[in-house]
Design a protein around this motif. Sequence first.
Motif, PDB file in Angstrom:
ATOM      1  N   UNK A   1       9.012  -2.139 -17.330  1.00  0.00           N
ATOM      2  CA  UNK A   1       7.816  -2.350 -16.507  1.00  0.00           C
ATOM      3  C   UNK A   1       8.171  -3.145 -15.258  1.00  0.00           C
ATOM      4  N   UNK A   2       8.978  -4.191 -15.439  1.00  0.00           N
ATOM      5  CA  UNK A   2       9.396  -5.004 -14.299  1.00  0.00           C
ATOM      6  C   UNK A   2      10.196  -4.179 -13.292  1.00  0.00           C
ATOM      7  N   UNK A   3      11.061  -3.314 -13.820  1.00  0.00           N
ATOM      8  CA  UNK A   3      11.898  -2.485 -12.944  1.00  0.00           C
ATOM      9  C   UNK A   3      11.070  -1.483 -12.139  1.00  0.00           C
ATOM     10  N   UNK A   4      10.110  -0.799 -12.797  1.00  0.00           N
ATOM     11  CA  UNK A   4       9.321   0.227 -12.100  1.00  0.00           C
ATOM     12  C   UNK A   4       8.400  -0.417 -11.061  1.00  0.00           C
ATOM     13  N   UNK A   5       7.821  -1.596 -11.387  1.00  0.00           N
ATOM     14  CA  UNK A   5       6.951  -2.279 -10.426  1.00  0.00           C
ATOM     15  C   UNK A   5       7.744  -2.824  -9.248  1.00  0.00           C
ATOM     16  N   UNK A   6       8.920  -3.339  -9.538  1.00  0.00           N
ATOM     17  CA  UNK A   6       9.778  -3.864  -8.468  1.00  0.00           C
ATOM     18  C   UNK A   6      10.134  -2.745  -7.484  1.00  0.00           C
ATOM     19  N   UNK A   7      10.520  -1.593  -8.008  1.00  0.00           N
ATOM     20  CA  UNK A   7      10.876  -0.450  -7.151  1.00  0.00           C
ATOM     21  C   UNK A   7       9.679   0.012  -6.330  1.00  0.00           C
ATOM     22  N   UNK A   8       8.509   0.140  -7.002  1.00  0.00           N
ATOM     23  CA  UNK A   8       7.309   0.628  -6.313  1.00  0.00           C
ATOM     24  C   UNK A   8       6.846  -0.369  -5.248  1.00  0.00           C
ATOM     25  N   UNK A   9       6.891  -1.667  -5.576  1.00  0.00           N
ATOM     26  CA  UNK A   9       6.453  -2.684  -4.613  1.00  0.00           C
ATOM     27  C   UNK A   9       7.368  -2.734  -3.398  1.00  0.00           C
ATOM     28  N   UNK A  10       8.683  -2.595  -3.622  1.00  0.00           N
ATOM     29  CA  UNK A  10       9.626  -2.611  -2.500  1.00  0.00           C
ATOM     30  C   UNK A  10       9.406  -1.416  -1.585  1.00  0.00           C
ATOM     31  N   UNK A  11       9.271  -0.217  -2.188  1.00  0.00           N
ATOM     32  CA  UNK A  11       9.029   0.984  -1.375  1.00  0.00           C
ATOM     33  C   UNK A  11       7.695   0.881  -0.652  1.00  0.00           C
ATOM     34  N   UNK A  12       6.660   0.365  -1.339  1.00  0.00           N
ATOM     35  CA  UNK A  12       5.340   0.222  -0.724  1.00  0.00           C
ATOM     36  C   UNK A  12       5.392  -0.736   0.463  1.00  0.00           C
ATOM     37  N   UNK A  13       6.120  -1.834   0.294  1.00  0.00           N
ATOM     38  CA  UNK A  13       6.211  -2.825   1.373  1.00  0.00           C
ATOM     39  C   UNK A  13       6.870  -2.227   2.616  1.00  0.00           C
ATOM     40  N   UNK A  14       7.922  -1.438   2.396  1.00  0.00           N
ATOM     41  CA  UNK A  14       8.600  -0.788   3.531  1.00  0.00           C
ATOM     42  C   UNK A  14       7.649   0.161   4.243  1.00  0.00           C
ATOM     43  N   UNK A  15       6.913   0.960   3.460  1.00  0.00           N
ATOM     44  CA  UNK A  15       5.977   1.944   4.034  1.00  0.00           C
ATOM     45  C   UNK A  15       4.862   1.232   4.782  1.00  0.00           C
ATOM     46  N   UNK A  16       4.274   0.180   4.168  1.00  0.00           N
ATOM     47  CA  UNK A  16       3.135  -0.520   4.770  1.00  0.00           C
ATOM     48  C   UNK A  16       3.557  -1.260   6.034  1.00  0.00           C
ATOM     49  N   UNK A  17       4.743  -1.854   6.033  1.00  0.00           N
ATOM     50  CA  UNK A  17       5.206  -2.606   7.204  1.00  0.00           C
ATOM     51  C   UNK A  17       5.468  -1.705   8.403  1.00  0.00           C
ATOM     52  N   UNK A  18       5.758  -0.431   8.146  1.00  0.00           N
ATOM     53  CA  UNK A  18       6.083   0.497   9.236  1.00  0.00           C
ATOM     54  C   UNK A  18       4.916   1.391   9.622  1.00  0.00           C
TER      55      UNK A  18
ATOM     56  N   UNK B   1       1.985   7.785  12.077  1.00  0.00           N
ATOM     57  CA  UNK B   1       2.539   8.144  10.764  1.00  0.00           C
ATOM     58  C   UNK B   1       1.640   7.743   9.596  1.00  0.00           C
ATOM     59  N   UNK B   2       0.335   7.496   9.837  1.00  0.00           N
ATOM     60  CA  UNK B   2      -0.554   7.034   8.768  1.00  0.00           C
ATOM     61  C   UNK B   2      -0.663   8.070   7.653  1.00  0.00           C
ATOM     62  N   UNK B   3      -0.823   9.360   8.008  1.00  0.00           N
ATOM     63  CA  UNK B   3      -0.945  10.402   6.978  1.00  0.00           C
ATOM     64  C   UNK B   3       0.365  10.562   6.215  1.00  0.00           C
ATOM     65  N   UNK B   4       1.486  10.509   6.938  1.00  0.00           N
ATOM     66  CA  UNK B   4       2.795  10.619   6.289  1.00  0.00           C
ATOM     67  C   UNK B   4       3.042   9.430   5.359  1.00  0.00           C
ATOM     68  N   UNK B   5       2.566   8.248   5.760  1.00  0.00           N
ATOM     69  CA  UNK B   5       2.721   7.050   4.924  1.00  0.00           C
ATOM     70  C   UNK B   5       1.942   7.192   3.622  1.00  0.00           C
ATOM     71  N   UNK B   6       0.724   7.774   3.711  1.00  0.00           N
ATOM     72  CA  UNK B   6      -0.071   8.000   2.493  1.00  0.00           C
ATOM     73  C   UNK B   6       0.680   8.934   1.535  1.00  0.00           C
ATOM     74  N   UNK B   7       1.242  10.005   2.105  1.00  0.00           N
ATOM     75  CA  UNK B   7       1.987  10.965   1.268  1.00  0.00           C
ATOM     76  C   UNK B   7       3.207  10.311   0.637  1.00  0.00           C
ATOM     77  N   UNK B   8       3.924   9.489   1.418  1.00  0.00           N
ATOM     78  CA  UNK B   8       5.128   8.823   0.897  1.00  0.00           C
ATOM     79  C   UNK B   8       4.781   7.865  -0.243  1.00  0.00           C
ATOM     80  N   UNK B   9       3.640   7.178  -0.097  1.00  0.00           N
ATOM     81  CA  UNK B   9       3.222   6.233  -1.135  1.00  0.00           C
ATOM     82  C   UNK B   9       2.905   6.976  -2.427  1.00  0.00           C
TER      83      UNK B   9
END
Length: 516
Positions: free
Chosen positions: A233-250, A255-263
Amino acid sequence: MNIKENKGLILIIIGIILSCTIYGMVIGIPLIILGTYFLYNKSKKREEFLDNRLNTKREEIRNINKKLEKLEKDKEKEIDEKLKDKREELDNIDEKLDQLEKERINEVDNQIKDKIDKLNNLNEKYDKLDKQKQMALDYKLEDKQKEYNELTIKIKSLKKEIVNDEDEIEMQSYGLYKPHYNFVNAVSYKERLDAIRKEQKQMIKDKTAAICVKEWTIDGDKNKGKSFTNSNIKQILRSFNLESEIIINKVKHSNIEQSEKRLRKSFGQLNKLNDKVNVKITTHYLNLKMDELHLAYEYEVKKQEEKELLREAREREREEKKIQKELQKEKNKFNKENDKLNKEIEEIKKQMTNSAEEEKSKLQAEIEKLKQALNKNNEEIEKINEWKEKPGAGYVYIISNIGSFGKGVFKIGVTRRDNPEDRIRELSSASVPFRYDTHVFIFSKDAYELESELHKRFEKQRVNKVNKRKEFFRISMDDVKQIVEENKGAVHSFVEKPDAEEYYDTLKIEKRMGLT
């Protein structure tokens, strides 16, 4: 020792032995020479034998190299084919995931529709019940109404990405972003953003952000199984939170629609990768991340809008101060003239006391003339006072610049200047290659309201549909004439055809230079 193979050596030895005597030298020396000849022939044959062996080995090495090259090519081709197959498999997996997502949405829509149909049927049955049970039914109906409201909320949340309105579809086809929130200022966005992030942290603490649908036991020990589950659980949340942070910061407008798809894609891929251990991120946690994405984007947009509004307000305030200063200066000028006129009137009145009747009539005529000038100045002072007391009074202007923007593009703005042409000259000195041409000035006691009405009327004809402070519109001269007709009592100097002198002179110069 093989005598035949070593006959040369044997002859040399015999020759040496015989050469020890004088008579033996006659026979010994020829034997030595003959032995030497045999040894030379033997060594030459050995060298030829070794050369043949060496050539044979070289040929074998060349054949081995050719085989190796062929094997490398075959291996490389085999690897390329396998990579191609893997890529095709990945593409097929993505297509299947998209199809499954669509099927899931359709399934949920059908379930919701069935639920609504059932609720409607229940409502019809309740209407037919006896009046004596009406009170009890009201309570049940309230419960059903709550359930219906909850389902309606779920419907909205499931369909919030589906835009049914034709105008919204058209706008989204041009890449325009539809805001998910409508807070008044950036602070409200920031507060909501903090609340969502706080809710995400609480979900992680409550172990509802990601769940395991199976209770694991390792080596017969449930504690080991629990530790294994917590690590996953810790591993999957860590991965998802890191990817989400990268997407949200950029995230930005492009690229708003592309960001939604990536998330969503990250959510789906991580859940699929952890499917074997029965661990998955919950949909509610994904929705919070989507809310965070939208809020982060809209927060930045709102901050920029507020900066623009403040800049515009400061500019308007500076212009207002400048206008007030000019009005006061103009008022002081008229007051000074009035003081001078009053002194002249007093001087003439003094002259009248000692003048003859004929002279008095002339002096009285001069006094009347001075009083008329005085009244005219007082009227101007009243206009200035009225202008100062009414901050909304001003001129709405419609101008064009065909050299810069082409035909059919007009700017609709407002100015509080007593001489509105000053504002047009300011605009012409800004970052445009040619001067603006004025088509009409319309005076209004509430010029900003009139400007706002015209902007709303031509909203669909805006050149820039994102930044509403850009006041350019694609309208026709007939539209301008209609505005003039509606405000004909307040119109100043309507001009239908623009001069565009600099632009047309430039065209003539280019023609003489052979550029057109």
